[in-house]
Write a protein that holds these residues in place. Structure first.
Motif: not given
Length: 107
Positions: A19-22, A69-71, A83-84, A100-107
């Motif tokens: 996990v990378i958070v920036s 912030v993104r992850a 993150s989207t 709370e960062l809710v991520l989406d599947p990468a495409r």
């Protein structure tokens, strides 16, 4: 800055996931964001939500700028989740804790 990274897909993370958070200065449109803080976490079999703490130098923060912030979550070097949406932080009343960062599947 503290918070958690999660996703809504019902899928377990492989044990070698990262996990990378920036924390980014996103003030200048059409320019690459400047990274002011970053944390890289190996999950070692832990599942979401994954807690994060990103340290940044408050003296680099300009109150007139916008920050976000993104992850991402990668496995074996392949992007799995990202993150989207932009999540504002630090300035203009935006939070620095309990994010709370809710991520989406990468495409």
């Amino acid at each position: 800055m503290t918070g958690t990274v999660t996703y809504r897909v019902r899928r377990a993370l492989p044990p070698d996931s990262v996990v990378i958070v920036s924390v980014l200065d996103v003030s200048v449109a059409d320019a690459p964001a400047e990274i002011i803080g970053r944390q890289e976490l190996r999950t070692d079999g832990r599942q979401v939500p994954v807690a994060f703490t990103v340290e940044y130098d408050p003296s680099t923060v300009d109150p007139k700028h916008r920050y976000a912030v993104r992850a991402t979550i990668s496995t074996g070097g392949a992007l799995q989740f990202t993150s989207t949406t932009s999540v504002p932080v630090i300035t203009n009343g935006a939070p620095t804790d309990g994010i709370e960062l809710v991520l989406d599947p990468a495409r």
